[in-house]
Design a protein around this motif. Structure first.
Motif, PDB file in Angstrom:
ATOM      1  N   LYS A 190       0.828  -1.210   0.000  1.00 24.73           N
ATOM      2  CA  LYS A 190       0.000   0.000   0.000  1.00 24.73           C
ATOM      3  C   LYS A 190       0.868   1.270   0.000  1.00 24.73           C
ATOM      4  N   ASN A 192       1.403   5.061  -0.590  1.00 27.77           N
ATOM      5  CA  ASN A 192       0.496   6.182  -0.878  1.00 27.77           C
ATOM      6  C   ASN A 192       0.966   6.809  -2.185  1.00 27.77           C
ATOM      7  N   SER A 228      -2.987   4.566  -1.900  1.00 27.96           N
ATOM      8  CA  SER A 228      -3.929   5.407  -1.148  1.00 27.96           C
ATOM      9  C   SER A 228      -3.650   6.870  -1.476  1.00 27.96           C
ATOM     10  N   CYS A 229      -4.722   7.638  -1.544  1.00 29.28           N
ATOM     11  CA  CYS A 229      -4.626   9.022  -2.029  1.00 29.28           C
ATOM     12  C   CYS A 229      -5.260  10.003  -1.039  1.00 29.28           C
ATOM     13  N   GLY A 230      -5.081   9.785   0.260  1.00 26.60           N
ATOM     14  CA  GLY A 230      -5.591  10.697   1.278  1.00 26.60           C
ATOM     15  C   GLY A 230      -7.081  10.957   1.116  1.00 26.60           C
ATOM     16  N   GLY A 233      -9.351   9.174  -1.524  1.00 24.39           N
ATOM     17  CA  GLY A 233      -9.662   7.745  -1.533  1.00 24.39           C
ATOM     18  C   GLY A 233      -8.467   6.911  -1.942  1.00 24.39           C
ATOM     19  N   ILE A 247     -14.258   8.386  -1.915  1.00 23.46           N
ATOM     20  CA  ILE A 247     -14.794   8.540  -0.552  1.00 23.46           C
ATOM     21  C   ILE A 247     -15.433   9.924  -0.412  1.00 23.46           C
ATOM     22  N   SER A 258      -3.679   7.248   9.084  1.00 23.58           N
ATOM     23  CA  SER A 258      -4.850   6.770   8.330  1.00 23.58           C
ATOM     24  C   SER A 258      -4.481   5.592   7.428  1.00 23.58           C
ATOM     25  N   GLY A 259      -3.280   5.675   6.863  1.00 21.31           N
ATOM     26  CA  GLY A 259      -2.822   4.569   6.009  1.00 21.31           C
ATOM     27  C   GLY A 259      -2.676   3.285   6.816  1.00 21.31           C
ATOM     28  N   THR A 262      -5.991   1.881   7.491  1.00 22.52           N
ATOM     29  CA  THR A 262      -6.473   1.269   6.246  1.00 22.52           C
ATOM     30  C   THR A 262      -5.938  -0.162   6.117  1.00 22.52           C
ATOM     31  N   MET A 284     -10.969   1.586   3.486  1.00 25.01           N
ATOM     32  CA  MET A 284     -11.042   3.050   3.327  1.00 25.01           C
ATOM     33  C   MET A 284     -11.760   3.698   4.504  1.00 25.01           C
ATOM     34  N   GLY A 287      -9.549   4.134   7.410  1.00 24.44           N
ATOM     35  CA  GLY A 287      -8.667   5.303   7.239  1.00 24.44           C
ATOM     36  C   GLY A 287      -9.413   6.587   7.558  1.00 24.44           C
TER      37      GLY A 287
END
Ligand code: ADP
Length: 316
Positions: A190, A192, A228-230, A233, A247, A258-259, A262, A284, A287
């Protein structure tokens, strides 16, 4: 049962000051202290989801004792923290001048290959007695072997289980070494969106660019890749199928970790054998829920379930 591995936990100190000036004495109130470590955070989110969790890794010295005691007091997981002679690290964040974060992060005890394999052996012995459904390896390690995580995955695959999902939320040269090897592949990674850029040596300004880069040969043969893209989403690839996970906008308090939440949510959903879509939604939502708490890795399961209804998973 989910086992998480944190090679380099820390005792984090957060200091708050209106204005910070280098080169002079800056006086602070007592810091807010918390335990840092990506596998610990992921384990917290998985445990609060309802999983039985073991958190494993290394602790040393007086700070290690404090971290071990506080983790025990949380009453959320079984601890498999092996002692090391060097002291567990401190990580200091100074929040100042609006929203500027200045960080002082110690490198922490160096983990030898022997110690790392000893930890793996302890995990193996545990799994001879109890079944686990997922192993996660999260965060950095202070090692002079840049192939250590690749070597540990080989150990897990050859000595522990060829079947158990292994989620690896790592970055930098350890991740590159893992991805460049054709020998064994993790089940899940994962990065980011920034880590994806570092990995392939390009800046990735948007999800549209990221989705193209996910077909890079470095990612071949990994079952699940999440970028993951903050607040935007995530993107996800399972085999030849690509997903965009959207999201809703939410008010946040602290998105740190948050990651990790997740990944903890993903591990929980795998254990519960959720469908791919629900696994993505659950991960998600963890996160998001983490971002609504001041503490790191903390989620509220009720909120997670509500968020799941507002998350959209679309195949490309
Ligand atoms: P990392 O902490 O590893 O950098 P991200 O920042 O991409 O990971 O966050 C992981 C997930 O947490 C996101 O995909 C999203 O679901 C949730 N999240 C993170 N930041 C926010 C935010 N500002 N608003 C809503 N959800 C967020």
């Amino acid at each position: 049962m989910i086992i998480t591995v944190t090679m380099n936990p820390s005792l984090d100190h957060a200091y708050f000051i209106d204005h910070f000036s280098p080169g002079i004495v800056n006086r602070f109130q007592t810091p807010r202290k918390s335990i840092g470590g990506k596998g610990i955070n992921a384990g917290r989110a998985a445990s609060l989801s309802g999983a039985k969790v073991i958190i494993s890794g290394f602790l040393g010295g007086d700070l290690g004792q404090i971290v071990g005691r506080d983790l025990k007091d949380e009453n959320l997981f079984e601890l498999m923290m092996l002692p090391v002679s060097e002291e567990t690290r401190r990580a200091i964040t100074v929040m100042h001048d609006g929203n500027v974060h200045t960080e002082i992060v110690e490198s922490g005890p160096e983990v030898s290959d022997e110690q790392a394999f000893h930890l793996m052996n302890e995990i193996k012995e545990k799994l001879n007695k109890e079944n686990a459904s997922v192993i996660t390896i999260n965060g950095s390690v202070n090692s002079n072997n840049k192939h250590l995580y690749k070597d540990l995955l080989k150990y897990i695959r050859t000595e522990i289980s060829n079947e158990i999902p292994v989620l690896m939320d790592i970055s930098g040269e350890q991740l590159l070494s893992l991805l460049e090897s054709d020998e064994y592949k993790p089940t899940f990674i994962k990065p980011n969106i920034h880590e994806l850029g570092e990995l392939i040596g390009k800046s990735i300004p948007s999800k549209e660019v990221a989705i193209h880069e996910m077909s890079h040969s470095l990612f071949n043969d990994i079952d699940y890749i999440m970028v993951s893209c903050g607040a935007e989403g995530a993107l996800f690839k399972a085999g030849d199928i690509y997903y965009n996970v959207e999201i809703p906008t939410i008010d946040i308090i602290n998105p740190t970790g948050s990651g990790d939440a997740t990944v903890g949510g993903f591990a929980y959903a795998l254990e519960e054998k959720y469908s791919i879509e629900d696994t993505l939604k659950y991960a998600m939502a963890c996160g998001m829920s983490n971002a609504q708490h001041a503490e790191v890795g903390v989620i509220n399961k009720h909120d997670v379930e509500l968020f799941m209804n507002q998350i959209q998973v679309k195949q490309y």
